[in-house]
Design a protein around this motif. Structure first.
Motif, PDB file in Angstrom:
ATOM      1  N   UNK B  77       1.009  -1.157   0.230  1.00 38.61           N
ATOM      2  CA  UNK B  77      -0.002  -0.036   0.170  1.00 38.61           C
ATOM      3  C   UNK B  77       0.855   1.194  -0.081  1.00 38.61           C
ATOM      4  N   UNK B  95      -7.914   3.268   1.547  1.00 40.27           N
ATOM      5  CA  UNK B  95      -7.068   2.306   2.306  1.00 40.27           C
ATOM      6  C   UNK B  95      -7.342   2.731   3.661  1.00 40.27           C
ATOM      7  N   UNK B  96      -7.902   3.697   3.932  1.00 40.44           N
ATOM      8  CA  UNK B  96      -8.190   4.229   5.311  1.00 40.44           C
ATOM      9  C   UNK B  96      -9.500   3.597   5.997  1.00 40.44           C
ATOM     10  N   UNK B  97     -10.397   3.272   5.235  1.00 42.40           N
ATOM     11  CA  UNK B  97     -11.757   2.765   5.628  1.00 42.40           C
ATOM     12  C   UNK B  97     -11.788   1.740   6.684  1.00 42.40           C
ATOM     13  N   UNK B  98     -10.881   0.715   6.539  1.00 43.09           N
ATOM     14  CA  UNK B  98     -11.235  -0.176   7.605  1.00 43.09           C
ATOM     15  C   UNK B  98     -10.724   0.114   8.953  1.00 43.09           C
ATOM     16  N   UNK B  99      -9.709   1.275   9.090  1.00 41.76           N
ATOM     17  CA  UNK B  99      -9.975   1.802  10.366  1.00 41.76           C
ATOM     18  C   UNK B  99     -11.001   2.254  11.083  1.00 41.76           C
ATOM     19  N   UNK B 152      -7.076  -7.317   7.361  1.00 43.22           N
ATOM     20  CA  UNK B 152      -7.724  -6.313   6.804  1.00 43.22           C
ATOM     21  C   UNK B 152      -8.056  -5.069   7.538  1.00 43.22           C
ATOM     22  N   UNK B 153      -8.266  -5.366   8.855  1.00 39.95           N
ATOM     23  CA  UNK B 153      -8.711  -3.827   9.788  1.00 39.95           C
ATOM     24  C   UNK B 153      -7.332  -3.239  10.110  1.00 39.95           C
ATOM     25  N   UNK B 155      -4.220  -3.297   8.716  1.00 38.92           N
ATOM     26  CA  UNK B 155      -3.098  -2.860   7.668  1.00 38.92           C
ATOM     27  C   UNK B 155      -2.779  -1.446   7.613  1.00 38.92           C
ATOM     28  N   UNK B 156      -4.231  -0.606   7.393  1.00 36.92           N
ATOM     29  CA  UNK B 156      -4.212   0.968   7.231  1.00 36.92           C
ATOM     30  C   UNK B 156      -3.086   1.678   8.295  1.00 36.92           C
ATOM     31  N   UNK B 157      -3.139   1.177   9.287  1.00 40.63           N
ATOM     32  CA  UNK B 157      -2.453   1.800  10.372  1.00 40.63           C
ATOM     33  C   UNK B 157      -0.775   1.461  10.036  1.00 40.63           C
ATOM     34  N   UNK B 160       0.069   3.556   7.080  1.00 35.63           N
ATOM     35  CA  UNK B 160       0.269   5.044   7.271  1.00 35.63           C
ATOM     36  C   UNK B 160       1.658   5.374   7.916  1.00 35.63           C
TER      37      UNK B 160
END
Lengths: 266, 274
Positions: B77, B95-99, B152-153, B155-157, B160
């Motif tokens: 990402x 890519x931020x939505x799952x957060x 999934x939940x 990975x965004x962090x 970032x």
């Protein structure tokens, strides 16, 4: 260049697919979703019936209100503690502020399930068990360090010359706080509140340990699903998710790695 | 040295210490108490009957597996988002939505995806290859489902943090390496990775500690089969309440692992790399 697009499509599909599944489950007729051997991947029999039936149950309103109350209370308690702390840390020399920040970060890493059980035992004695106030006090543990980080950054970006000038003009701490610092720091404070609100809204571990019986929405969704009340679980999940996705969009510019990695750049 | 900033910091720090350190110490202390109030290893001996060894192994597996998946995806990402292309803003939002999606909701959605009969993953596999997988047949595949849902939940962090790290690497390093003839793999290994060391460390510490603690996801996806340390603690707590010694002994084991993990990561990443 081409690789960027392929990567972008893979990444986008991976992040969107589960949400698409949630959408299908919520709006497709159950015969082609949870009752089917191979659920359809397309929205072919859209209906609002699932939502209407599930949301009519009164079992939904009470947990929703509890979640709203808890999250708001957590946001307020967090700001009351984090605004002074963030300001204080921004005005301390780095060598002193840094250990405090590390201390906050480390405590944030204590497992909720380790802390939650002794707290539950204690709260039963104090009559805080099964209460929104008790839950909010515990969930603040999760939000306070993060909010302090954000506010420390916010206050650090306000030049101290501005404050010194006011001090020369004879403004006391409270006066400086309310007429200079807080208005300039307002966006950071709003972000800290919303992030605290979001984290509390999502919190499950403390909720199931501290108000297990008439709980917040996450625990209610969990018990609906374990009791086989699947459609209600899906409908509540959707209601639960939409406000937070809206908030995530609103907060996007504050959700940055720099905040989290702030400590290591020094 | 003025005193005011100190006094302003104290309430927050005091709050955290009171509500976090004391209960933790309390938990460790109570875990060594036997039912008659004396100090002993009674609870820990009892734990052996509840497959604590299996729970430890599962917890370590999930932690390592989920961290590897998240680092790999996070790098993917971050490297996509560190380039310029049409639709970059839309993708970075996606890519931020799952957060923002609650853990419970993520867990429930993934339980529908990986249902043995009537799951969306099986729909895809069935229409592509004509096969049908029982995701919960073995411990390992059950744990894999947990790892995927968690990744999934979360990975965004990770992405970032990695993205913040990548944007702090001077472009000139890449240009001069490219002129010297280094391909993209070598540039990644010799420039990106070393420069990101402390960022990877932060991501590993933040996520790793949370990974040892994942609770709602495994509880909803696999319940107690196989048990993780957290679900074991919860299971012991609910079944033996108001006796909490046994649950707290399991919780203390979990705490021990987290402290060891933090020590190892800090050692590996060299702490502050300045």
């Amino acid at each position: 260049m081409k690789w960027s697009y392929i990567g972008a499509i893979v990444v986008g599909a991976y992040f969107l697919f589960p949400l698409y599944v949630l959408f299908l489950l919520a709006f497709n007729s159950p015969t082609i979703t949870i009752l089917a051997r191979y659920p359809a991947l397309l929205p072919i029999s859209l209906t609002l019936n699932n939502l209407v039936v599930s949301l009519q149950g009164s079992a939904f309103i009470d947990p929703l209100v509890k979640s709203l109350e808890t999250a708001t209370l957590v946001g307020v308690i967090t700001l009351v503690l984090a605004v002074p702390a963030g300001y204080g840390l921004s005005r301390l020399p780095r060598a002193i502020a840094y250990p405090f920040l590390v201390l906050l970060l480390v405590t944030n890493m204590m497992p909720a399930i380790v802390i939650g059980i002794p707290i539950a035992v204690e709260f039963i004695k104090l009559h805080l068990f099964e209460s929104v106030e008790g839950l909010a006090l515990a969930q603040t543990l999760i939000t306070l360090p993060l909010a302090t980080f954000i506010l420390q950054g916010t206050f650090s970006s306000i030049p101290s010359d501005l404050e010194n000038q006011a001090r020369v003009d004879g403004a006391g701490l409270l006066r400086r706080l309310f007429s200079i610092l807080l208005p300039i720091a307002a966006p950071g404070i709003a972000a800290a509140f919303l992030i605290s609100w979001m984290f509390s809204w999502d919190e499950f571990t403390y909720a199931i340990l501290l108000i297990p019986y008439h709980s917040t929405l996450p625990v209610t969704i969990y018990s609906d699903v374990t009791r086989g009340n699947l459609l209600a679980g899906v409908a509540f999940s959707l209601v639960f998710t939409i406000p937070v996705i809206v908030l995530t969009f609103a907060l996007q510019k504050y959700l940055r790695g720099e905040y989290l990695a702030g400590g290591i750049k020094a | 040295m003025r005193l005011t900033p100190f006094l302003l910091v104290l309430p927050a720090v005091g709050y955290i210490v009171a509500f976090s350190f004391f209960p933790t110490i309390d938990a460790v202390y109570l875990s060594f108490q036997d039912p008659h109030g004396g100090l002993s290893l009674h609870n820990y001996q009892e734990l052996a009957y509840f497959n604590v060894g299996g729970a430890v192994l599962d917890t370590v597996l999930v932690t390592v597996g989920a961290l590897l998946i998240q680092l790999a995806l996070g790098f993917l990402v971050a490297s996509v988002l560190s380039r310029e292309f049409l639709g970059k803003r839309a993708l970075s939002t996606i890519t931020i939505i799952p957060m923002g999606v609650a853990t419970v909701v993520a867990a429930i959605t993934f339980s529908f995806i990986f249902q043995t009969s009537g799951g969306y993953a099986n729909t895809v596999l069935h229409s592509l290859f004509g096969i049908n997988v029982n995701w919960y047949q073995t411990s390992l595949s059950s744990l894999l489902v947990v790892m995927l849902a968690d990744s999934w939940k979360n990975t965004p962090i990770v992405s970032l943090i990695l993205l913040a790290g990548m944007s702090s690497i001077p472009r000139e390093l890449y240009y001069s390496a490219a002129i010297d003839g280094a391909g993209s793999v070598r540039r990644f290994i010799h420039i990106t990775l070393p420069n990101l060391r402390s960022f990877i460390g932060v991501a590993l510490i933040l996520r790793g500690v949370q990974e040892f603690n994942i609770f709602a996801l495994p509880l909803i996806l696999i319940g107690d089969h196989p048990p993780l340390l957290t679900t074991l603690v919860y299971n012991l707590y609910t079944t033996t309440f108001p006796e909490v010694g046994l649950a707290l002994a399991a919780a203390t084991v979990l705490l021990g692992f987290i402290l060891v993990f933090m020590g190892v990561v800090i050692k590996l990443t060299g702490g502050r790399s300045s």
